[in-house]
Every structure is written in structure tokens, then in C-alpha cells.
Design a protein around this motif. Structure first.
Motif, PDB file in Angstrom:
ATOM      1  N   GLY A 192       0.814  -1.210   0.000  1.00  0.00           N
ATOM      2  CA  GLY A 192       0.000   0.000   0.000  1.00  0.00           C
ATOM      3  C   GLY A 192       0.845   1.256   0.000  1.00  0.00           C
ATOM      4  O   GLY A 192       0.659   2.131   0.840  1.00  0.00           O
ATOM      5  N   SER A 202       0.872   3.931  -1.567  1.00  0.00           N
ATOM      6  CA  SER A 202       0.130   5.184  -1.587  1.00  0.00           C
ATOM      7  C   SER A 202      -0.977   5.225  -0.543  1.00  0.00           C
ATOM      8  O   SER A 202      -1.774   6.163  -0.511  1.00  0.00           O
ATOM      9  CB  SER A 202      -0.482   5.403  -2.981  1.00  0.00           C
ATOM     10  OG  SER A 202      -1.394   4.364  -3.290  1.00  0.00           O
ATOM     11  N   TYR A 203      -0.996   4.226   0.321  1.00  0.00           N
ATOM     12  CA  TYR A 203      -2.058   4.107   1.323  1.00  0.00           C
ATOM     13  C   TYR A 203      -1.585   4.659   2.663  1.00  0.00           C
ATOM     14  O   TYR A 203      -0.501   4.323   3.142  1.00  0.00           O
ATOM     15  CB  TYR A 203      -2.454   2.639   1.475  1.00  0.00           C
ATOM     16  CG  TYR A 203      -3.483   2.372   2.545  1.00  0.00           C
ATOM     17  CD1 TYR A 203      -4.836   2.516   2.287  1.00  0.00           C
ATOM     18  CD2 TYR A 203      -3.091   1.954   3.821  1.00  0.00           C
ATOM     19  CE1 TYR A 203      -5.794   2.255   3.259  1.00  0.00           C
ATOM     20  CE2 TYR A 203      -4.034   1.689   4.799  1.00  0.00           C
ATOM     21  CZ  TYR A 203      -5.379   1.837   4.521  1.00  0.00           C
ATOM     22  OH  TYR A 203      -6.317   1.574   5.492  1.00  0.00           O
ATOM     23  N   SER A 204      -2.396   5.492   3.280  1.00  0.00           N
ATOM     24  CA  SER A 204      -2.100   6.004   4.615  1.00  0.00           C
ATOM     25  C   SER A 204      -2.960   5.256   5.627  1.00  0.00           C
ATOM     26  O   SER A 204      -4.197   5.293   5.525  1.00  0.00           O
ATOM     27  CB  SER A 204      -2.401   7.507   4.695  1.00  0.00           C
ATOM     28  OG  SER A 204      -1.576   8.233   3.829  1.00  0.00           O
ATOM     29  N   ARG A 214      -5.278   4.084   8.519  1.00  0.00           N
ATOM     30  CA  ARG A 214      -6.337   4.796   9.237  1.00  0.00           C
ATOM     31  C   ARG A 214      -6.268   4.530  10.737  1.00  0.00           C
ATOM     32  O   ARG A 214      -6.719   5.334  11.539  1.00  0.00           O
ATOM     33  CB  ARG A 214      -7.697   4.374   8.693  1.00  0.00           C
ATOM     34  CG  ARG A 214      -7.897   4.711   7.228  1.00  0.00           C
ATOM     35  CD  ARG A 214      -9.047   3.936   6.611  1.00  0.00           C
ATOM     36  NE  ARG A 214     -10.296   4.160   7.336  1.00  0.00           N
ATOM     37  CZ  ARG A 214     -11.392   3.426   7.152  1.00  0.00           C
ATOM     38  NH1 ARG A 214     -11.387   2.420   6.290  1.00  0.00           N
ATOM     39  NH2 ARG A 214     -12.496   3.694   7.835  1.00  0.00           N
ATOM     40  N   ASP A 250      -0.675  -6.509  -0.514  1.00  0.00           N
ATOM     41  CA  ASP A 250      -1.269  -5.451   0.322  1.00  0.00           C
ATOM     42  C   ASP A 250      -2.018  -5.980   1.549  1.00  0.00           C
ATOM     43  O   ASP A 250      -3.008  -5.377   1.994  1.00  0.00           O
ATOM     44  CB  ASP A 250      -2.214  -4.571  -0.499  1.00  0.00           C
ATOM     45  CG  ASP A 250      -1.473  -3.537  -1.330  1.00  0.00           C
ATOM     46  OD1 ASP A 250      -0.230  -3.508  -1.275  1.00  0.00           O
ATOM     47  OD2 ASP A 250      -2.131  -2.761  -2.049  1.00  0.00           O
ATOM     48  N   VAL A 258      -2.721  -3.452   4.301  1.00  0.00           N
ATOM     49  CA  VAL A 258      -3.856  -2.574   4.034  1.00  0.00           C
ATOM     50  C   VAL A 258      -5.146  -3.244   4.497  1.00  0.00           C
ATOM     51  O   VAL A 258      -6.000  -2.613   5.133  1.00  0.00           O
ATOM     52  CB  VAL A 258      -3.934  -2.221   2.537  1.00  0.00           C
ATOM     53  CG1 VAL A 258      -5.191  -1.408   2.243  1.00  0.00           C
ATOM     54  CG2 VAL A 258      -2.684  -1.466   2.095  1.00  0.00           C
ATOM     55  N   LYS A 268      -7.672  -1.818   7.492  1.00  0.00           N
ATOM     56  CA  LYS A 268      -9.089  -1.559   7.236  1.00  0.00           C
ATOM     57  C   LYS A 268      -9.980  -2.371   8.174  1.00  0.00           C
ATOM     58  O   LYS A 268     -11.050  -1.909   8.580  1.00  0.00           O
ATOM     59  CB  LYS A 268      -9.417  -1.861   5.777  1.00  0.00           C
ATOM     60  CG  LYS A 268      -8.835  -0.844   4.803  1.00  0.00           C
ATOM     61  CD  LYS A 268      -9.303  -1.091   3.375  1.00  0.00           C
ATOM     62  CE  LYS A 268      -8.845   0.034   2.447  1.00  0.00           C
ATOM     63  NZ  LYS A 268      -9.339  -0.159   1.059  1.00  0.00           N
ATOM     64  N   GLY A 308      -9.298  -4.765   0.422  1.00  0.00           N
ATOM     65  CA  GLY A 308      -8.023  -4.088   0.608  1.00  0.00           C
ATOM     66  C   GLY A 308      -6.797  -4.929   0.371  1.00  0.00           C
ATOM     67  O   GLY A 308      -5.725  -4.401   0.089  1.00  0.00           O
ATOM     68  N   LYS A 334      -4.088  -7.972  -3.655  1.00  0.00           N
ATOM     69  CA  LYS A 334      -3.950  -6.998  -4.735  1.00  0.00           C
ATOM     70  C   LYS A 334      -3.941  -7.673  -6.102  1.00  0.00           C
ATOM     71  O   LYS A 334      -3.222  -8.649  -6.328  1.00  0.00           O
ATOM     72  CB  LYS A 334      -2.647  -6.209  -4.531  1.00  0.00           C
ATOM     73  CG  LYS A 334      -2.422  -5.099  -5.539  1.00  0.00           C
ATOM     74  CD  LYS A 334      -1.138  -4.353  -5.193  1.00  0.00           C
ATOM     75  CE  LYS A 334      -0.879  -3.207  -6.157  1.00  0.00           C
ATOM     76  NZ  LYS A 334       0.377  -2.485  -5.807  1.00  0.00           N
TER      77      LYS A 334
END
Length: 223
Positions: free
Chosen positions: A32, A34-36, A38, A69, A72, A76, A181, A184
Motif C-alpha cells: 500500500g 500510496s495508502y495512509s 487509518r 497489500d 492494508v 481496514k 483491501g 492486490k
């Protein structure tokens, strides 16, 4: 070394953590990118990456948890019904009991993760001089085995419960529909020849040959 999962090749367990000495995280693009996250903070996010990389490493059979991923997916999950134990009975009394009686802790899964990661890093710092993610591959594997075997005792959370969540969620993120999520581009489905959410594939059942089409997720084809 750890429990096998149905449909997974032998490599998709910690049994794959054999004599490999080079870190998988050094050759794989971070999950991920580009994933921040949460839920997880920076230290926790680093731990998750390192742990899932050892639970399902990349090899010549197929992609590893980082490539698909899985971190990710886990992040989530922490912000969903599972993380908050939204559908679980979470009232007391809380006591030690056989697993057949269900989950017994007052802690939600997201709390188990937060405390479990902190306790594991504290243990690693005390025993090895550094956090889990910075340990050598053999030392990381040893710590995961200790967690799985119930050899570690933490003050704030049950170590085995923490590991069981981590292990199960890693497998789930590896195999679940990409809409959640992880997995991938349906990488694990392609590896095992699973058609995904296709409406009709019965013509190919029992033919003992690879499924000829790309898998389809609930949102359509996963490129």
C-alpha cells in the motif's frame, strides 16, 4: 511451522520461514505504498509489514503478503466491525475458559493489536536490543514461534490471542476478495487458479486442468 490454510501452497505458512536469511522487505515494494493507515501509527505499521512478510513470504511459488497489500487489509479491518468487535458479545464476566466457549477478553481486536504490538516490541528490545521489524530474519521467526506457542507472557494482553488475530487476518487478507483491501490484483487467486466471483465456471469443475480465465472480484476483473 504454523497451521496450514486450505487452498494455500505450503509456502503460505510460517513453515516457509526456513533458512532464508535475506529480508523479504528489502526486495519488495512496501504494501500500500500510496495508502495512509487509518488506525495504525507509524511504529505499528512498520511492525505489521515485517510480521506479515514472515508469515507469508514471497517465493518462486507466488507473491507474498506484502506484494498483495495484506497490511492494508488488516488496517481496514481495525476500522470495521471486526476491529470494534461490533457483532460480538463483549459483556462480562471475563474469565479464562476453553475456546469452545467463545472469545473471553474485554479487549476488542483493535485494542489487542495495539497492545500486542507494543508488548512484542518491548520484548524484542529487552531480549534482542531492537524492535521486531529491525531484527534479523531468524530472530523474527523465533519471536513469532514464541507468540504462536504461548511461550511469551505479556501484562496487558494475551500474547497467543494477539498472534492468532495476526495470523488469521494475514491469511484472510491474502485470500479475500480485493474489495477488502488485500489480495492486490487477485494475486493469490491467480496463483491457485481460483475463478473468484464468476457466475458460472461449472464446466471446468473436475477437469483437472488449470482454469483458463482471469479471476473476477465482486467489483469485476482484477487487473
Amino acid at each position: 511451522m504454523f497451521k496450514s490454510a486450505a487452498l494455500l501452497p505450503a509456502a503460505v505458512t510460517l513453515a516457509a520461514c526456513d533458512s532464508r536469511q535475506s529480508s523479504t522487505t528489502s526486495t519488495l515494494e512496501p504494501a500500500g505504498k500510496s495508502y495512509s493507515p487509518r488506525y495504525f501509527n507509524a511504529d505499528e505499521w512498520t511492525f505489521i509489514h515485517a510480521a506479515v512478510a514472515r508469515l507469508i513470504p514471497s517465493d518462486d511459488i507466488g507473491p507474498g503478503a506484502l506484494e498483495l497489500d495484506v497490511p492494508v487489509f488488516i488496517d481496514k479491518q481495525m476500522e470495521g466491525e471486526f476491529g470494534y468487535a461490533a457483532r460480538w458479545y463483549m459483556q462480562g464476566p471475563f474469565t479464562q475458559a476453553s475456546p469452545q466457549f467463545g472469545y473471553q477478553s474485554r479487549l476488542t481486536p483493535r485494542e489487542v493489536y495495539r497492545l500486542g504490538i507494543a508488548e512484542t516490541n518491548a520484548h524484542c528490545s529487552l531480549q534482542h536490543g531492537n524492535h521486531f521489524a529491525n531484527l534479523s530474519i531468524p530472530d523474527q521467526d523465533a519471536v513469532l514461534h514464541q507468540l504462536d506457542g504461548g511461550e511469551l507472557r505479556f501484562n496487558s494482553v494475551d500474547a497467543k490471542t494477539f498472534f492468532d488475530f495476526l495470523h488469521s487476518n494475514t491469511i484472510e487478507g491474502y485470500l479475500a476478495d480485493p474489495v477488502h483491501g488485500g489480495n492486490k490484483h487477485a494475486g493469490s487467486w491467480k496463483m491457485i487458479g481460483f475463478p473468484g466471483a464468476r457466475a458460472d465456471y461449472l464446466d471446468f469443475v473436475g477437469q483437472n486442468q488449470p482454469y483458463p480465465y482471469e479471476p473476477v472480484g465482486v467489483k469485476g476483473k482484477e487487473n
